[in-house]
Scaffold this motif. Structure first.
Motif, PDB file in Angstrom:
ATOM      1  N   PHE A  81     -16.280 -16.791  55.001  1.00  0.00           N
ATOM      2  CA  PHE A  81     -16.685 -15.769  54.038  1.00  0.00           C
ATOM      3  C   PHE A  81     -15.462 -15.215  53.311  1.00  0.00           C
ATOM      4  O   PHE A  81     -15.471 -15.049  52.078  1.00  0.00           O
ATOM      5  CB  PHE A  81     -17.442 -14.641  54.741  1.00  0.00           C
ATOM      6  N   ASP A  82     -14.401 -14.939  54.049  1.00  0.00           N
ATOM      7  CA  ASP A  82     -13.190 -14.415  53.431  1.00  0.00           C
ATOM      8  C   ASP A  82     -12.582 -15.432  52.462  1.00  0.00           C
ATOM      9  O   ASP A  82     -12.093 -15.060  51.382  1.00  0.00           O
ATOM     10  CB  ASP A  82     -12.169 -14.049  54.505  1.00  0.00           C
ATOM     11  N   ALA A  83     -12.607 -16.719  52.842  1.00  0.00           N
ATOM     12  CA  ALA A  83     -12.090 -17.756  51.943  1.00  0.00           C
ATOM     13  C   ALA A  83     -12.941 -17.856  50.680  1.00  0.00           C
ATOM     14  O   ALA A  83     -12.417 -18.029  49.574  1.00  0.00           O
ATOM     15  CB  ALA A  83     -12.059 -19.101  52.671  1.00  0.00           C
ATOM     16  N   TYR A  84     -14.251 -17.731  50.839  1.00  0.00           N
ATOM     17  CA  TYR A  84     -15.149 -17.759  49.678  1.00  0.00           C
ATOM     18  C   TYR A  84     -14.837 -16.591  48.749  1.00  0.00           C
ATOM     19  O   TYR A  84     -14.756 -16.763  47.517  1.00  0.00           O
ATOM     20  CB  TYR A  84     -16.600 -17.702  50.146  1.00  0.00           C
ATOM     21  N   ALA A  85     -14.649 -15.401  49.313  1.00  0.00           N
ATOM     22  CA  ALA A  85     -14.332 -14.232  48.494  1.00  0.00           C
ATOM     23  C   ALA A  85     -13.040 -14.442  47.724  1.00  0.00           C
ATOM     24  O   ALA A  85     -12.944 -14.080  46.536  1.00  0.00           O
ATOM     25  CB  ALA A  85     -14.238 -12.989  49.382  1.00  0.00           C
ATOM     26  N   ARG A  86     -12.032 -15.032  48.358  1.00  0.00           N
ATOM     27  CA  ARG A  86     -10.775 -15.304  47.673  1.00  0.00           C
ATOM     28  C   ARG A  86     -10.971 -16.343  46.575  1.00  0.00           C
ATOM     29  O   ARG A  86     -10.393 -16.225  45.484  1.00  0.00           O
ATOM     30  CB  ARG A  86      -9.726 -15.802  48.675  1.00  0.00           C
ATOM     31  N   ALA A  87     -11.773 -17.379  46.853  1.00  0.00           N
ATOM     32  CA  ALA A  87     -12.031 -18.402  45.845  1.00  0.00           C
ATOM     33  C   ALA A  87     -12.729 -17.806  44.627  1.00  0.00           C
ATOM     34  O   ALA A  87     -12.389 -18.117  43.476  1.00  0.00           O
ATOM     35  CB  ALA A  87     -12.861 -19.533  46.443  1.00  0.00           C
ATOM     36  N   VAL A  88     -13.702 -16.935  44.850  1.00  0.00           N
ATOM     37  CA  VAL A  88     -14.417 -16.297  43.738  1.00  0.00           C
ATOM     38  C   VAL A  88     -13.464 -15.433  42.917  1.00  0.00           C
ATOM     39  O   VAL A  88     -13.562 -15.387  41.685  1.00  0.00           O
ATOM     40  CB  VAL A  88     -15.606 -15.481  44.266  1.00  0.00           C
ATOM     41  N   GLN A  89     -12.533 -14.766  43.569  1.00  0.00           N
ATOM     42  CA  GLN A  89     -11.542 -13.978  42.841  1.00  0.00           C
ATOM     43  C   GLN A  89     -10.710 -14.860  41.918  1.00  0.00           C
ATOM     44  O   GLN A  89     -10.402 -14.477  40.779  1.00  0.00           O
ATOM     45  CB  GLN A  89     -10.633 -13.238  43.818  1.00  0.00           C
ATOM     46  N   VAL A  90     -10.344 -16.038  42.400  1.00  0.00           N
ATOM     47  CA  VAL A  90      -9.588 -16.969  41.556  1.00  0.00           C
ATOM     48  C   VAL A  90     -10.431 -17.412  40.368  1.00  0.00           C
ATOM     49  O   VAL A  90      -9.956 -17.466  39.227  1.00  0.00           O
ATOM     50  CB  VAL A  90      -9.122 -18.190  42.367  1.00  0.00           C
ATOM     51  N   LEU A  91     -11.707 -17.723  40.617  1.00  0.00           N
ATOM     52  CA  LEU A  91     -12.582 -18.176  39.536  1.00  0.00           C
ATOM     53  C   LEU A  91     -12.740 -17.095  38.476  1.00  0.00           C
ATOM     54  O   LEU A  91     -12.869 -17.405  37.284  1.00  0.00           O
ATOM     55  CB  LEU A  91     -13.958 -18.547  40.090  1.00  0.00           C
ATOM     56  N   ALA A  92     -12.747 -15.845  38.888  1.00  0.00           N
ATOM     57  CA  ALA A  92     -12.949 -14.740  37.948  1.00  0.00           C
ATOM     58  C   ALA A  92     -11.670 -14.356  37.209  1.00  0.00           C
ATOM     59  O   ALA A  92     -11.729 -13.610  36.233  1.00  0.00           O
ATOM     60  CB  ALA A  92     -13.492 -13.516  38.689  1.00  0.00           C
ATOM     61  N   SER A  93     -10.543 -14.851  37.669  1.00  0.00           N
ATOM     62  CA  SER A  93      -9.278 -14.551  37.003  1.00  0.00           C
ATOM     63  C   SER A  93      -9.124 -15.441  35.780  1.00  0.00           C
ATOM     64  O   SER A  93      -9.929 -16.331  35.512  1.00  0.00           O
ATOM     65  CB  SER A  93      -8.103 -14.773  37.964  1.00  0.00           C
ATOM     66  N   GLU A  94      -8.073 -15.220  35.027  1.00  0.00           N
ATOM     67  CA  GLU A  94      -7.816 -16.029  33.836  1.00  0.00           C
ATOM     68  C   GLU A  94      -6.777 -17.109  34.108  1.00  0.00           C
ATOM     69  O   GLU A  94      -6.204 -17.677  33.182  1.00  0.00           O
ATOM     70  CB  GLU A  94      -7.360 -15.127  32.686  1.00  0.00           C
ATOM     71  N   HIS A  95      -6.537 -17.399  35.383  1.00  0.00           N
ATOM     72  CA  HIS A  95      -5.536 -18.400  35.757  1.00  0.00           C
ATOM     73  C   HIS A  95      -6.228 -19.751  35.928  1.00  0.00           C
ATOM     74  O   HIS A  95      -6.510 -20.196  37.042  1.00  0.00           O
ATOM     75  CB  HIS A  95      -4.813 -17.983  37.029  1.00  0.00           C
ATOM     76  N   GLY A  96      -6.500 -20.406  34.819  1.00  0.00           N
ATOM     77  CA  GLY A  96      -7.235 -21.667  34.854  1.00  0.00           C
ATOM     78  C   GLY A  96      -6.537 -22.758  35.624  1.00  0.00           C
ATOM     79  O   GLY A  96      -7.183 -23.655  36.174  1.00  0.00           O
ATOM     80  N   GLU A  97      -5.201 -22.703  35.689  1.00  0.00           N
ATOM     81  CA  GLU A  97      -4.467 -23.736  36.406  1.00  0.00           C
ATOM     82  C   GLU A  97      -4.728 -23.692  37.904  1.00  0.00           C
ATOM     83  O   GLU A  97      -4.476 -24.666  38.614  1.00  0.00           O
ATOM     84  CB  GLU A  97      -2.961 -23.600  36.133  1.00  0.00           C
TER      85      GLU A  97
ATOM     86  N   LEU B 181      -7.766 -23.182  39.193  1.00  0.00           N
ATOM     87  CA  LEU B 181      -9.179 -23.475  39.451  1.00  0.00           C
ATOM     88  C   LEU B 181      -9.348 -24.667  40.378  1.00  0.00           C
ATOM     89  O   LEU B 181     -10.006 -24.573  41.420  1.00  0.00           O
ATOM     90  CB  LEU B 181      -9.908 -23.707  38.126  1.00  0.00           C
ATOM     91  N   GLN B 182      -8.781 -25.817  40.033  1.00  0.00           N
ATOM     92  CA  GLN B 182      -8.960 -27.012  40.850  1.00  0.00           C
ATOM     93  C   GLN B 182      -8.333 -26.877  42.234  1.00  0.00           C
ATOM     94  O   GLN B 182      -8.971 -27.230  43.235  1.00  0.00           O
ATOM     95  CB  GLN B 182      -8.403 -28.241  40.115  1.00  0.00           C
ATOM     96  N   PRO B 183      -7.107 -26.352  42.366  1.00  0.00           N
ATOM     97  CA  PRO B 183      -6.575 -26.135  43.717  1.00  0.00           C
ATOM     98  C   PRO B 183      -7.436 -25.196  44.552  1.00  0.00           C
ATOM     99  O   PRO B 183      -7.600 -25.409  45.763  1.00  0.00           O
ATOM    100  CB  PRO B 183      -5.185 -25.535  43.456  1.00  0.00           C
ATOM    101  N   ALA B 184      -8.019 -24.172  43.924  1.00  0.00           N
ATOM    102  CA  ALA B 184      -8.877 -23.244  44.677  1.00  0.00           C
ATOM    103  C   ALA B 184     -10.126 -23.941  45.188  1.00  0.00           C
ATOM    104  O   ALA B 184     -10.565 -23.707  46.319  1.00  0.00           O
ATOM    105  CB  ALA B 184      -9.258 -22.060  43.795  1.00  0.00           C
ATOM    106  N   LEU B 185     -10.726 -24.802  44.371  1.00  0.00           N
ATOM    107  CA  LEU B 185     -11.908 -25.544  44.807  1.00  0.00           C
ATOM    108  C   LEU B 185     -11.573 -26.475  45.961  1.00  0.00           C
ATOM    109  O   LEU B 185     -12.315 -26.557  46.943  1.00  0.00           O
ATOM    110  CB  LEU B 185     -12.489 -26.346  43.639  1.00  0.00           C
ATOM    111  N   ARG B 186     -10.458 -27.196  45.840  1.00  0.00           N
ATOM    112  CA  ARG B 186     -10.082 -28.120  46.913  1.00  0.00           C
ATOM    113  C   ARG B 186      -9.759 -27.354  48.197  1.00  0.00           C
ATOM    114  O   ARG B 186     -10.110 -27.806  49.294  1.00  0.00           O
ATOM    115  CB  ARG B 186      -8.877 -28.961  46.493  1.00  0.00           C
ATOM    116  N   ALA B 187      -9.090 -26.214  48.070  1.00  0.00           N
ATOM    117  CA  ALA B 187      -8.768 -25.423  49.264  1.00  0.00           C
ATOM    118  C   ALA B 187     -10.039 -24.958  49.951  1.00  0.00           C
ATOM    119  O   ALA B 187     -10.152 -25.031  51.188  1.00  0.00           O
ATOM    120  CB  ALA B 187      -7.898 -24.226  48.867  1.00  0.00           C
TER     121      ALA B 187
END
Length: 249
Positions: free
Chosen positions: A114-130, A132-138
């Motif tokens: 759950f904590d990892a999912y919350a962190r991943a969603v934070q990345v998706l909502a940010s403007e740091h597109g670079e 995105l793919q590392p966050a999904l793989r992580a």
């Protein structure tokens, strides 16, 4: 015996569908109770307090009760913190939700996931597109490890032999991590697989694994995709097919 009531539970809505003219059934990922199904009575009415809150990819605190398979939502509060992802990030969020719906059993808590999912969603909502793919793989790696479908990445699965830092290895559904063959589509070096395992074992696994994945996204992505499709029992996930269809417009 009185039905158990849960209050102030961190949660995200994974999916919602109509239950009646005025109500919704929600699939919700909670921190301490895992994936649960809730009925949100009257949530479709214009006057409902639930109506603007029960959205995917938004951090919530929920209250629910009951002892049936589908319990009753009693309250929901938006916790704020970020805006709704858009574009590719939004579709990527729906992809994460589909993975959780397909691979997590109900009422099986996974607080670290759950904590990892919350962190991943934070990345998706940010403007740091670079990122995105590392966050999904992580997140894919952490999900697979959490539910027992990821072998250790610092040894060959069948032999438990050590990895040669310079040799190529690939991750396959029925064989785990093995030496790469000439016809394998993708592979990583032994040193790269060991770095991923070290990141997964870090005290802050999502951040460490995101950084490690950033170095190997191209080679890691097709291997994880094959492994996830195998365990989900599909050739292509619905959200991935949607992404491909949009790219072809």
């Amino acid at each position: 015996m009185a039905a158990k009531r849960i209050a102030d539970e961190p949660a995200y809505v994974l999916h919602r569908y109509d239950w009646s003219e005025s109500s919704l059934i929600l699939e919700v990922f909670t921190r301490h109770h895992g994936r649960v199904a809730l009925v949100a009575k009257g949530a479709k009415r214009p006057s409902s307090n639930f109506r603007p809150i029960l959205l995917p990819l938004q951090p919530l605190h929920v209250a629910f009760g009951g002892d049936a398979e589908i319990r009753t939502l009693k309250g929901a509060e938006w916790m704020g913190g970020h805006v709704m992802p858009t574009g590719d990030a939004l579709l990527s969020g729906y992809y994460l939700n589909e993975l959780l719906l397909r691979l997590l059993a109900r009422d099986d808590p996974h607080p670290a996931l759950f904590d990892a999912y919350a962190r991943a969603v934070q990345v998706l909502a940010s403007e740091h597109g670079e990122a995105l793919q590392p966050a999904l793989r992580a997140f894919e790696l952490l999900l697979l490890r959490e539910i027992g479908l990821l072998p250790v990445l610092d040894a060959q699965t069948m032999t438990l032999g050590p990895l040669d830092a310079a040799a190529a290895y690939c991750l396959v559904p029925e064989g785990g991590l093995r030496a790469a063959h000439q016809d394998d589509r993708a592979s990583l070096s032994g040193a790269q697989w060991r770095a991923l395992q070290q990141a997964l074992d870090d005290e802050a696994p999502f951040s460490a694994t995101l950084r490690a994945c950033a170095e190997v996204v191209a080679g890691l992505r097709p291997q994880l995709r094959t492994l996830l499709h195998y365990h989900c029992g599909v050739s292509t996930l619905r959200t991935r097919q949607m992404m491909m269809d949009l790219q072809n417009l």
